[in-house]
Design a protein around this motif. Structure first.
Motif, short mmCIF file in Angstrom:
data_model
loop_
_atom_site.label_atom_id
_atom_site.label_comp_id
_atom_site.label_asym_id
_atom_site.label_seq_id
_atom_site.Cartn_x
_atom_site.Cartn_y
_atom_site.Cartn_z
N ILE A 1 1.54 -10.44 -3.28
CA ILE A 1 0.32 -11.03 -2.73
C ILE A 1 -0.45 -11.77 -3.81
O ILE A 1 -0.98 -12.86 -3.59
CB ILE A 1 -0.56 -9.95 -2.08
N PHE A 2 -0.51 -11.20 -5.02
CA PHE A 2 -1.45 -11.71 -6.03
C PHE A 2 -1.20 -13.14 -6.51
O PHE A 2 -2.17 -13.81 -6.89
CB PHE A 2 -1.51 -10.76 -7.24
N PRO A 3 0.04 -13.67 -6.50
CA PRO A 3 0.20 -15.05 -6.99
C PRO A 3 -0.59 -16.09 -6.19
O PRO A 3 -0.92 -17.15 -6.72
CB PRO A 3 1.71 -15.29 -6.88
N THR A 4 -0.91 -15.77 -4.93
CA THR A 4 -1.65 -16.73 -4.10
C THR A 4 -3.15 -16.47 -4.10
O THR A 4 -3.90 -17.19 -3.46
CB THR A 4 -1.14 -16.69 -2.64
N LYS A 5 -3.59 -15.44 -4.82
CA LYS A 5 -5.02 -15.11 -4.89
C LYS A 5 -5.60 -15.59 -6.22
O LYS A 5 -4.89 -15.97 -7.14
CB LYS A 5 -5.23 -13.60 -4.74
N LYS A 6 -6.93 -15.55 -6.32
CA LYS A 6 -7.61 -15.99 -7.54
C LYS A 6 -8.74 -15.03 -7.89
O LYS A 6 -9.19 -14.24 -7.07
CB LYS A 6 -8.17 -17.41 -7.35
N ASP B 1 -0.59 -3.22 -8.65
CA ASP B 1 0.86 -3.28 -8.80
C ASP B 1 1.31 -2.70 -10.15
O ASP B 1 2.38 -2.09 -10.25
CB ASP B 1 1.36 -4.72 -8.64
N ARG B 2 0.51 -2.91 -11.18
CA ARG B 2 0.83 -2.30 -12.48
C ARG B 2 0.78 -0.78 -12.40
O ARG B 2 1.62 -0.08 -12.96
CB ARG B 2 -0.14 -2.82 -13.54
N LEU B 3 -0.23 -0.27 -11.68
CA LEU B 3 -0.35 1.18 -11.49
C LEU B 3 0.84 1.71 -10.71
O LEU B 3 1.42 2.75 -11.05
CB LEU B 3 -1.66 1.49 -10.78
N LEU B 4 1.20 0.99 -9.66
CA LEU B 4 2.38 1.36 -8.85
C LEU B 4 3.61 1.47 -9.75
O LEU B 4 4.35 2.48 -9.71
CB LEU B 4 2.59 0.30 -7.76
N LYS C 1 0.83 -1.21 0.00
CA LYS C 1 0.00 0.00 0.00
C LYS C 1 0.86 1.26 0.00
O LYS C 1 0.58 2.21 -0.73
CB LYS C 1 -0.95 -0.01 1.20
N ALA C 2 1.91 1.26 0.83
CA ALA C 2 2.81 2.43 0.83
C ALA C 2 3.43 2.61 -0.55
O ALA C 2 3.63 3.75 -1.00
CB ALA C 2 3.90 2.25 1.89
N LYS D 1 -7.08 -10.01 -9.91
CA LYS D 1 -7.05 -8.98 -10.96
C LYS D 1 -6.88 -7.58 -10.37
O LYS D 1 -6.14 -6.76 -10.89
CB LYS D 1 -8.33 -9.05 -11.80
N VAL D 2 -7.59 -7.32 -9.27
CA VAL D 2 -7.47 -6.02 -8.60
C VAL D 2 -6.03 -5.79 -8.13
O VAL D 2 -5.45 -4.72 -8.35
CB VAL D 2 -8.45 -5.91 -7.42
N LEU D 3 -5.45 -6.81 -7.47
CA LEU D 3 -4.10 -6.68 -6.93
C LEU D 3 -3.07 -6.51 -8.05
O LEU D 3 -2.13 -5.72 -7.93
CB LEU D 3 -3.75 -7.90 -6.07
N ILE D 4 -3.23 -7.25 -9.14
CA ILE D 4 -2.33 -7.13 -10.28
C ILE D 4 -2.39 -5.71 -10.86
O ILE D 4 -1.35 -5.09 -11.13
CB ILE D 4 -2.66 -8.18 -11.36
#
Length: 389
Positions: A115-120, A131-134, A90-91, A125-128
């Motif tokens: 985090i996202f590799p362990t999510k589905k 991170d792309r925006l970051l 988040k930071a 998609k939100v987490l990816i």
């Protein structure tokens, strides 16, 4: 020359960057930004740096995140750092966006874990996309290890160059501090007495947050089967060192019940100094689902403990199968149980792994190597931007 370092919660600055901020403050003016709390005050005092409290939510909270973003923007606009460098998800997102808005020339984020590799599904998609925006707002991306770098590439998070500093890890390991010789025999005997640990006990230790994605459910299940097996080769104990975080990723009810009722499981909570607990233990067990580059595995190795770790980023870089530990599949309590039983029963293998543990940490992750590599990187980036130290 001002550099601002940020993290979502002060625990990250306090633990993950311990000593590093003070070292860098000898070359630049370092300012630490994180959520308010006693640990941020501790960072200020110990590292000798200025700190600014800006509360940031660890979870997704659009309104609060927007408030944090604009607070960060105003701080960066007024402070005018040459570099802003974030850790933690988040930071990272808020700092990179605020840094770009404020015109900070060098914006670095270190991915200490994904985090996202362990999510589905939708959450992944939100987490990816976060991170792309970051990454789109950052000028430089530092994956903490080769495994994190591969995931960033495989998931197409960014097309920007990715650079692992030194051999990986965000801070390296203080080999003088994490040394078995720092804990006296008298200290060890006293602690064993307090915990009712006998000389014949084989002691497994886990250090970290007591949550599901650290593999605690699998660990407790595997250990419970071993401790209740009357044919085991020797008596066993399991030390759980770390805070219970019930609000984020709670343990299964049966796991909590077993921790409470099994006399061989010692739930000792958060400990400021983990070295005495390593010193009375025989092996680290760390079956986490995801990591960037776990400090605890390096710390245990420096304290001459072999480790059983899951086959994930960071863990499978620090531990080499059959040399300084054992690597097991993620979320597999049976394989974990088998590995723990192997260490219990195969004395020759155990002593070989133990003998290699510290030398394999010394040769790759000594702290000054990491600090000097980061300092060199900062200076190079400043020079490239025609900003001179």
């Amino acid at each position: 020359m001002k550099i601002i370092r940020t993290s979502t919660i002060p625990l990250s600055l306090n633990v993950l960057l311990k000593g590093q901020l003070k070292f860098l403050n000898g070359f630049f003016e370092i300012v630490g930004i994180s959520s308010e709390g006693e640990l941020l005050d501790e960072v200020k005092q110990r590292e000798g740096i200025r700190t600014i409290a800006i509360n940031m939510e660890r979870g997704i909270s659009p309104l609060k995140d927007l408030i944090s973003l604009f607070r960060l923007y105003h701080i960066l606009k007024s402070e005018k750092p040459a570099i802003v460098h974030s850790i933690t998800p988040k930071a990272g997102l808020l700092t990179m966006l605020a840094g770009k808005m404020a015109g900070v020339p060098i914006r670095i984020h270190t991915f200490t874990g994904l985090i996202f590799p362990t999510k589905k599904g939708f959450i992944q998609k939100v987490l990816i996309n976060m991170d792309r925006l970051l990454c789109s707002a950052a000028t430089n991306i530092f994956p903490e290890g080769q495994g994190v770098k591969k995931d960033l590439i495989n998931y197409k998070i960014t097309s920007k160059p990715l650079k692992v500093i030194a051999n990986g890890n965000v801070n390296g390991i203080d080999l003088n501090h994490f040394s078995a010789g720092k804990i006296s025999e008298a200290q060890k005997e006293q602690l064993k007495k307090e915990l009712n640990i006998s000389e014949s006990d084989f002691v497994f230790v886990f250090v970290g947050r007591l949550v599901g994605d650290k593999g605690i459910n699998e660990l407790v299940k595997a250990f419970s089967q071993i401790s209740k097996n009357e044919e085991r080769s020797k008596p066993v104990k399991l030390l759980l060192i770390g805070p219970l975080e019930e609000h984020l990723d709670p343990l299964q009810p049966e796991t909590m019940e077993e921790i409470k009722n099994n006399p061989d499981i010692l739930d000792l909570g958060f400990q400021k100094d983990v070295r005495p607990y390593f010193a009375i233990s025989d092996a680290l067990v760390f079956p986490s689902y995801r990591e960037g580059f776990p400090n605890v595995v390096m710390q245990a190795g420096a304290m001459e403990l072999p480790s059983i770790v899951s086959d994930i980023n960071g863990c499978n870089e620090i531990i080499v199968e059959g040399q300084n530990g054992m690597i097991i599949p993620v979320k597999n309590s049976q394989k974990l149980k088998n590995a723990m039983e192997t260490l219990l029963s195969d004395a020759d293998l155990y002593h070989q792994l133990k003998m290699n543990s510290r030398p394999m940490i010394e040769s790759r992750y000594e702290q000054s190597v990491v600090w000097q590599a980061l300092l060199k990187e900062y200076k190079m980036l400043l020079k490239e931007e025609n900003i001179y130290v």
